[in-house]
Scaffold this active site. Sequence first.
Site, PDB file in Angstrom:
ATOM      1  N   GLU A   1      37.382  10.116  44.956  1.00 22.75           N
ATOM      2  CA  GLU A   1      36.308   9.110  44.826  1.00 22.75           C
ATOM      3  C   GLU A   1      34.965   9.748  45.157  1.00 22.75           C
ATOM      4  O   GLU A   1      34.783  10.325  46.224  1.00 22.75           O
ATOM      5  CB  GLU A   1      36.567   7.936  45.780  1.00 22.75           C
ATOM      6  CG  GLU A   1      35.451   6.888  45.726  1.00 22.75           C
ATOM      7  CD  GLU A   1      35.615   5.779  46.776  1.00 22.75           C
ATOM      8  OE1 GLU A   1      36.756   5.496  47.200  1.00 22.75           O
ATOM      9  OE2 GLU A   1      34.584   5.220  47.189  1.00 22.75           O
TER      10      GLU A   1
ATOM     11  N   ARG B   1      25.983   7.394  45.838  1.00 19.70           N
ATOM     12  CA  ARG B   1      24.950   7.243  46.862  1.00 19.70           C
ATOM     13  C   ARG B   1      23.962   8.391  46.874  1.00 19.70           C
ATOM     14  O   ARG B   1      23.066   8.421  47.712  1.00 19.70           O
ATOM     15  CB  ARG B   1      25.592   7.207  48.252  1.00 19.70           C
ATOM     16  CG  ARG B   1      26.495   6.049  48.505  1.00 19.70           C
ATOM     17  CD  ARG B   1      26.955   6.113  49.960  1.00 19.70           C
ATOM     18  NE  ARG B   1      28.180   5.392  50.125  1.00 19.70           N
ATOM     19  CZ  ARG B   1      29.057   5.595  51.103  1.00 19.70           C
ATOM     20  NH1 ARG B   1      28.818   6.534  52.011  1.00 19.70           N
ATOM     21  NH2 ARG B   1      30.145   4.891  51.185  1.00 19.70           N
TER      22      ARG B   1
ATOM     23  N   THR C   1      31.166   2.948  45.888  1.00 22.90           N
ATOM     24  CA  THR C   1      29.933   2.249  46.269  1.00 22.90           C
ATOM     25  C   THR C   1      29.291   1.543  45.069  1.00 22.90           C
ATOM     26  O   THR C   1      28.075   1.547  44.914  1.00 22.90           O
ATOM     27  CB  THR C   1      28.921   3.197  46.965  1.00 22.90           C
ATOM     28  OG1 THR C   1      29.619   4.126  47.806  1.00 22.90           O
ATOM     29  CG2 THR C   1      27.972   2.416  47.866  1.00 22.90           C
TER      30      THR C   1
ATOM     31  N   LYS D   1      40.626  -2.976  48.430  1.00 19.84           N
ATOM     32  CA  LYS D   1      40.180  -2.044  49.465  1.00 19.84           C
ATOM     33  C   LYS D   1      39.942  -2.871  50.727  1.00 19.84           C
ATOM     34  O   LYS D   1      39.348  -3.954  50.662  1.00 19.84           O
ATOM     35  CB  LYS D   1      38.896  -1.380  48.982  1.00 19.84           C
ATOM     36  CG  LYS D   1      38.065  -0.698  50.058  1.00 19.84           C
ATOM     37  CD  LYS D   1      37.055   0.235  49.420  1.00 19.84           C
ATOM     38  CE  LYS D   1      35.846   0.458  50.301  1.00 19.84           C
ATOM     39  NZ  LYS D   1      35.287   1.815  50.159  1.00 19.84           N
TER      40      LYS D   1
END
Length: 221
Positions: free
Chosen positions: A50, A54, A77, A137
């Site tokens: 992953e 960001r 994100t 998640k």
Amino acid sequence: MAAMTPRESAAVLRGICARTPVIPVMEIHDAGRARPLAEALLAGGLSVLEVTLRTPAAEAALREMAQVPGAVVGAGTLLTPCDVARAVEAGADFGVSPGATPRLIEAALDAGLPLLPGAVTPSEMMRLLEEGHDMLKFFPAAASGGASALAAIAAPLPQLAFCPTGGVTEANAPDYLALPNVLCVGGSWTAPRALVEAEDWPAIERLAHRAAGLAHRLRAG
Ligand code: 3PG
């Protein structure tokens, strides 16, 4: 990618999460290091990766990692429909979000991007389950009660499976992985920034190898 239903999205995520005990979660600052980093993680036995959206380098890093044979690369994100578009454009196999909003979920389903939505309270989980999202998640895992919270949630909500993330470490990962409702965990410890910047790929491969050896239940449901 064709539009998908929440159930289809969750089924893809279950399959992805069942492939690995640990998903390395990475904030990448230099896309030039992305490929050797992914190769080291795969050499260590971790194939689901992953990249968090960001940093300015995130999308280029994701594209690089997606070229590595055998890698399944997600964009993390994701907060907005625009982030979903960025993830799809960069070739992400799946998306991850810290929480879940109707707009974000709709955008991911419309784009055909399988999404791992975040939830931490029973009400959030029940709302997602109503729609068909049964692979979630659990974030921020440690701050939200850790493995004992997830164990308690399994009693009333056994239909749900989780990837806990946030404060998961090599030391506490086995506590999560021992739970019947945990398919895998996510964490940043397999690719520490200092080792990435030092380009110490053998050390990262060793960390990945240890993580890949953590016991987990294979429950590709
Ligand atoms: C994140 O938000 O960066 C991930 O959840 C990883 O968290 P961690 O650094 O606590 O593993």
